[in-house]
Design a protein around this motif. Sequence first.
Motif, mmCIF file in Angstrom:
data_model
loop_
_atom_site.group_PDB
_atom_site.id
_atom_site.type_symbol
_atom_site.label_atom_id
_atom_site.label_comp_id
_atom_site.label_asym_id
_atom_site.label_seq_id
_atom_site.Cartn_x
_atom_site.Cartn_y
_atom_site.Cartn_z
ATOM 1 N N ARG A 65 -8.830 1.260 4.509
ATOM 2 C CA ARG A 65 -8.431 -0.326 4.537
ATOM 3 C C ARG A 65 -9.669 -1.003 4.667
ATOM 4 O O ARG A 65 -10.607 -0.506 5.198
ATOM 5 C CB ARG A 65 -7.427 -0.507 5.670
ATOM 6 N N ARG A 66 -9.805 -2.028 4.018
ATOM 7 C CA ARG A 66 -10.808 -3.255 4.216
ATOM 8 C C ARG A 66 -12.252 -2.590 4.063
ATOM 9 O O ARG A 66 -13.166 -2.781 5.012
ATOM 10 C CB ARG A 66 -10.407 -3.798 5.497
ATOM 11 N N ASP A 85 -0.840 5.447 -6.022
ATOM 12 C CA ASP A 85 0.133 4.513 -5.675
ATOM 13 C C ASP A 85 0.093 3.229 -6.298
ATOM 14 O O ASP A 85 -1.066 2.628 -6.276
ATOM 15 C CB ASP A 85 0.567 4.439 -3.930
ATOM 16 N N MET A 131 0.989 0.504 -4.934
ATOM 17 C CA MET A 131 0.784 -0.473 -4.049
ATOM 18 C C MET A 131 -0.714 -0.344 -3.841
ATOM 19 O O MET A 131 -1.123 -1.681 -3.071
ATOM 20 C CB MET A 131 1.623 -0.029 -2.790
ATOM 21 N N LEU A 132 -1.496 0.250 -4.282
ATOM 22 C CA LEU A 132 -2.879 0.310 -3.978
ATOM 23 C C LEU A 132 -3.484 -1.015 -4.665
ATOM 24 O O LEU A 132 -4.476 -1.533 -3.882
ATOM 25 C CB LEU A 132 -3.599 1.421 -4.729
ATOM 26 N N ASP A 172 -2.096 -3.969 -4.334
ATOM 27 C CA ASP A 172 -1.529 -5.058 -3.549
ATOM 28 C C ASP A 172 -2.622 -5.060 -2.354
ATOM 29 O O ASP A 172 -2.662 -6.153 -1.663
ATOM 30 C CB ASP A 172 -0.553 -4.877 -3.260
ATOM 31 N N TYR A 173 -3.046 -3.968 -1.786
ATOM 32 C CA TYR A 173 -3.487 -3.816 -0.418
ATOM 33 C C TYR A 173 -5.079 -3.205 -0.854
ATOM 34 O O TYR A 173 -5.503 -3.125 -1.735
ATOM 35 C CB TYR A 173 -2.814 -2.716 0.386
ATOM 36 N N THR A 174 -5.941 -3.476 0.378
ATOM 37 C CA THR A 174 -7.311 -3.287 0.443
ATOM 38 C C THR A 174 -7.724 -1.862 0.446
ATOM 39 O O THR A 174 -8.890 -1.348 0.427
ATOM 40 C CB THR A 174 -7.838 -4.007 1.523
ATOM 41 N N VAL A 175 -6.571 -0.988 0.591
ATOM 42 C CA VAL A 175 -6.903 0.566 0.627
ATOM 43 C C VAL A 175 -7.648 0.940 -0.873
ATOM 44 O O VAL A 175 -7.195 0.614 -1.529
ATOM 45 C CB VAL A 175 -5.488 1.444 0.804
ATOM 46 N N ASP A 189 -4.436 -7.349 4.326
ATOM 47 C CA ASP A 189 -3.348 -6.428 4.103
ATOM 48 C C ASP A 189 -2.273 -7.116 4.762
ATOM 49 O O ASP A 189 -1.011 -6.990 4.368
ATOM 50 C CB ASP A 189 -3.574 -4.951 4.613
ATOM 51 N N ALA A 194 -0.805 -9.849 2.532
ATOM 52 C CA ALA A 194 -0.331 -9.318 1.171
ATOM 53 C C ALA A 194 1.180 -8.797 1.603
ATOM 54 O O ALA A 194 2.101 -8.933 0.782
ATOM 55 C CB ALA A 194 -1.160 -8.122 0.637
ATOM 56 N N LEU A 242 2.247 4.638 1.658
ATOM 57 C CA LEU A 242 1.130 4.002 1.658
ATOM 58 C C LEU A 242 1.217 2.457 2.300
ATOM 59 O O LEU A 242 0.517 2.155 3.107
ATOM 60 C CB LEU A 242 0.405 3.751 0.368
#
Lengths: 181, 269
Positions: free
Chosen positions: A20-21, A53, A55-56, A58-61, B212, B215, B254
């Motif tokens: 993350r981040r 995934d 969802m990657l 949408d998020y900072t991962v 995150d 989101a 995830l």
Amino acid sequence: MEDADFVVFVDSSVLISCGRRGGARFRALSREARQRDAAFRITPAVYAEVAGDPMLDDYTVDDSAVERALQKGWLKVTESPSYSDPDVSSVMDRAQRFIASAGDRTEDVVERADTEIVGLALEMLQNDTARRVSVLTNDVPLGNAAETLIPQYGFDDDQIVWWTGSEFAPELDADYVSEFE
Amino acid sequence: MGPLCPSHHGLVRLDGDVIESPEVIDVLRDDSCPALPGNGTDQHVSSEGVYVVLSDALGPVEVCLNLSGAEPVRERFGTKGRVTQQALLHSAYNSQLEMATKDEAWNTALDAGGAAFELLGNARKAWIYTYVRHHPSTTVGDVVETLDLPERTVYEYVDDLEGAGFVEQSNEGRPAEYTAHDIDLHLVVGETERRITPVLVEAIARRLRDDDVDAYVDRHGLDGLAVALEYAREYVDGSVTHRVMAREQELSSLEAGVILDALRPVVED
């Protein structure tokens, strides 16, 4: 499977946290991996969770950190556990029940893929591909399941050890929002 | 048209207002419901004089919800399907709404809005409240240093928080120093209860610093965030794995791992 004296299974809970981040935590994970004389492994199920995934987006991962680690070789994806092995199968079934009961859930919310780490840890100890195994996860029931169940198959407590991310590297415990610490 | 199907009895009342909840659409498109025949795109009038209008499968949905036995609610739905607190409090439908935590179905209880809940909809106010809670005797100047906001705006927000009783001046001199009060508001919606606590406010405040969290709220709404907080408590207590949350809430593992990692510091305090 290749032989290794000490194998560390990294769970997706830690890889997600590390990714993350901006990946500062992943750099700490990478540093620890270099400094410890251990073979770092992820299961096929964990790899599927942290790579590809949708969802990657949408998020900072950042899944590229996992890919780089795989390319550099300090992290490898294992094969699936030998489900046909009675001990492997039984420990995974017991881990499934263990995790479900920890949260007072029914077993159907815990799938076999969720317990791959426990099955593989036992398998590597039993076939002597590892003398010691550590499970690196922030999921308490999974860590407890590994530490509780595997010694029941004839292994010493120090042959299976659970670490949380923060126990592994202090950076993994840092709060991104320092103003509220 | 016959009486409303008991299983669908009592939702909303409307007057050409807009709601975008997929759950509502699903219910209203249930062909098995005698009160709602067809594909749900027609106007239907029940024996109780309430009607339902759905516009399009992908577009906004106009619904008229029946409030069985209750005074018809005349508050209008917002353009994004937000409803007023009063409307929610009167709606028998909310037991279904409270389950709406997926995708854009976030016109749910905690997204209801209303003056008492402005704190939840304004992450900057939530930040200021949380900052004061973590740092007693905070001045406006202290807050300005942590937020990229004009001092005048911070003063306005602090005045709002003070007026609502969330913070109070704790000294008599200048500059004014503020201390936070604990918040424990209960929103009862049908059989559903949502608590508005400092922990929830802090989770919202983190939207400003943690993309995150932002989101996740965009995808699942404030009710989704409240649900995630409950899982975060269980996670920290050692009861569940991130995969259990993922399965129960129909998230990818995830996504569950991301939000649990982001919210863990909130519940660990």
